[in-house]
Design an enzyme around this catalytic site. Sequence first.
Site, PDB file in Angstrom:
ATOM      1  N   THR A  13      -8.291   2.815   8.915  1.00 22.94           N
ATOM      2  CA  THR A  13      -8.935   3.380  10.188  1.00 22.94           C
ATOM      3  C   THR A  13     -10.026   2.711  10.967  1.00 22.94           C
ATOM      4  OG1 THR A  13      -8.096   5.578   9.120  1.00 22.94           O
ATOM      5  CG2 THR A  13      -9.707   5.500  11.264  1.00 22.94           C
ATOM      6  N   ASP A  63       0.838  -1.048  -0.049  1.00 25.99           N
ATOM      7  CA  ASP A  63       0.040   0.172  -0.034  1.00 25.99           C
ATOM      8  C   ASP A  63       0.874   1.302  -0.121  1.00 25.99           C
ATOM      9  OD1 ASP A  63      -2.284   1.394   0.331  1.00 25.99           O
ATOM     10  OD2 ASP A  63      -2.338   1.485   2.504  1.00 25.99           O
TER      11      ASP A  63
HETATM   12  P1  13P Z   1      -8.403   4.894   5.907  1.00 28.26           P
HETATM   13  O1  13P Z   1      -7.638   4.671   6.915  1.00 28.26           O
HETATM   14  O2  13P Z   1      -9.141   6.156   5.758  1.00 28.26           O
HETATM   15  O3  13P Z   1      -9.510   3.901   5.849  1.00 28.26           O
HETATM   16  O4  13P Z   1      -7.701   4.545   4.443  1.00 28.26           O
HETATM   17  C1  13P Z   1      -7.139   3.419   4.042  1.00 28.26           C
HETATM   18  C2  13P Z   1      -6.177   3.789   2.813  1.00 28.26           C
HETATM   19  O5  13P Z   1      -6.699   4.348   1.835  1.00 28.26           O
HETATM   20  C3  13P Z   1      -5.084   2.757   2.668  1.00 28.26           C
HETATM   21  O6  13P Z   1      -4.368   2.956   1.685  1.00 28.26           O
HETATM   22  O1  G3H Z   2      -2.679   4.979   3.280  1.00 27.74           O
HETATM   23  C1  G3H Z   2      -2.638   4.891   4.564  1.00 27.74           C
HETATM   24  C2  G3H Z   2      -2.748   3.630   5.601  1.00 27.74           C
HETATM   25  O2  G3H Z   2      -3.548   4.147   6.682  1.00 27.74           O
HETATM   26  C3  G3H Z   2      -1.669   3.319   6.038  1.00 27.74           C
HETATM   27  O3  G3H Z   2      -1.192   4.149   7.342  1.00 27.74           O
HETATM   28  O4  G3H Z   2       1.281   4.549   6.935  1.00 27.74           O
HETATM   29  O5  G3H Z   2       0.175   4.695   9.138  1.00 27.74           O
HETATM   30  O6  G3H Z   2       0.348   2.342   8.198  1.00 27.74           O
HETATM   31  P1  G3H Z   2       0.114   4.038   7.970  1.00 27.74           P
HETATM   32 ZN    ZN Z   3      -4.345   5.052   1.026  1.00 27.75          ZN
END
Ligand code: 13P
Ligand code: G3H
Ligand code: ZN
Length: 284
Positions: A233, A82
């Site tokens: 989140t 991610d």
């Molecule tokens: P949220 O934490 O707002 O659900 O977003 C997650 C996300 O986009 C991870 O790439």
């Molecule tokens: O896109 C963001 C995700 O919620 C990941 O968050 O970088 O704190 O793991 P993090």
């Molecule tokens: Zn994201």
Amino acid sequence: MSLVSMAQLLLDAQQGQYAVGAFNCNNMEIVQAIVSAAEAEKSPVIVQASQGAIKYAGIEYIAAMTRLAAEQASVPVALHLDHGTSFAQVMSCVRNSFTSVMIDGSKLPLEENIALTNKVIEAVRPLGISVEAELGKIGGTEDDITVSEKEALFTDPAEAERFVSETKVDALAIAIGTAHGQYKGVPELDFQRLTEIRKRVNVPIVLHGSSGVPNEAIQEAISLGVCKVNIDTNIREAFVAAARKVMVDHPQEIDPRKMLGPAREATVAIIREKIRLFGSSGKA
Ligand code: 13P
Ligand code: G3H
Ligand code: ZN
């Protein structure tokens, strides 16, 4: 089942007009919860790890835990990076059996975002690994900016068309009003922009920052072409609330399993709810 590539999961979702949930993991309990929830819902699922998660748990642990969970499951599971921001990070994930990567060049000028995305695609596509890119800037809920400043960061439909035609990326993350983290108010999504992007772009579209977006808005976004919905989140909230409740109700408790067990159960529950919302139950 062995880990699968994300591309086919998203193409099936696009065809079937549902979305696959992509859930962020940071530890063993969350990996187990994501895959158990998918198994219970008979749904395909994407386990994703941010750079922060990889730093915290270690890339070998994230990969080994997810591989094992997938092997023990009967539903398809993809392991996805991610918000990768460098070629080196992507290659490290490739070496550790990730089946999908995001290369997030959204902070770069358009030409450089295209070039970096293509460099990643050239390197990983021959290995059957899928690639998500980002165009437009999905910020955080903490970003202190005005509505018009925010809209200036939204994805431009004409740029999206050019980006996809010049990269042939597997999935495109777009900015249409969502943000990462807890919202202060109710987020408003720019559905007109999503419709325009969908008209110009035929690859699966990804919605980031989806925790806290009203259910009806998520469903509307899916009906307009979103095939991957990212949730982090809401998992953090459910996990920590359950662990915290044990600590508050039983302050003498010292067995971590008594806190992390309920946290894992609460995580399964919220993920099952999301999978049903996204329409992917029974699609595995
Ligand atoms: P949220 O934490 O707002 O659900 O977003 C997650 C996300 O986009 C991870 O790439
Ligand atoms: O896109 C963001 C995700 O919620 C990941 O968050 O970088 O704190 O793991 P993090
Ligand atoms: Zn994201």
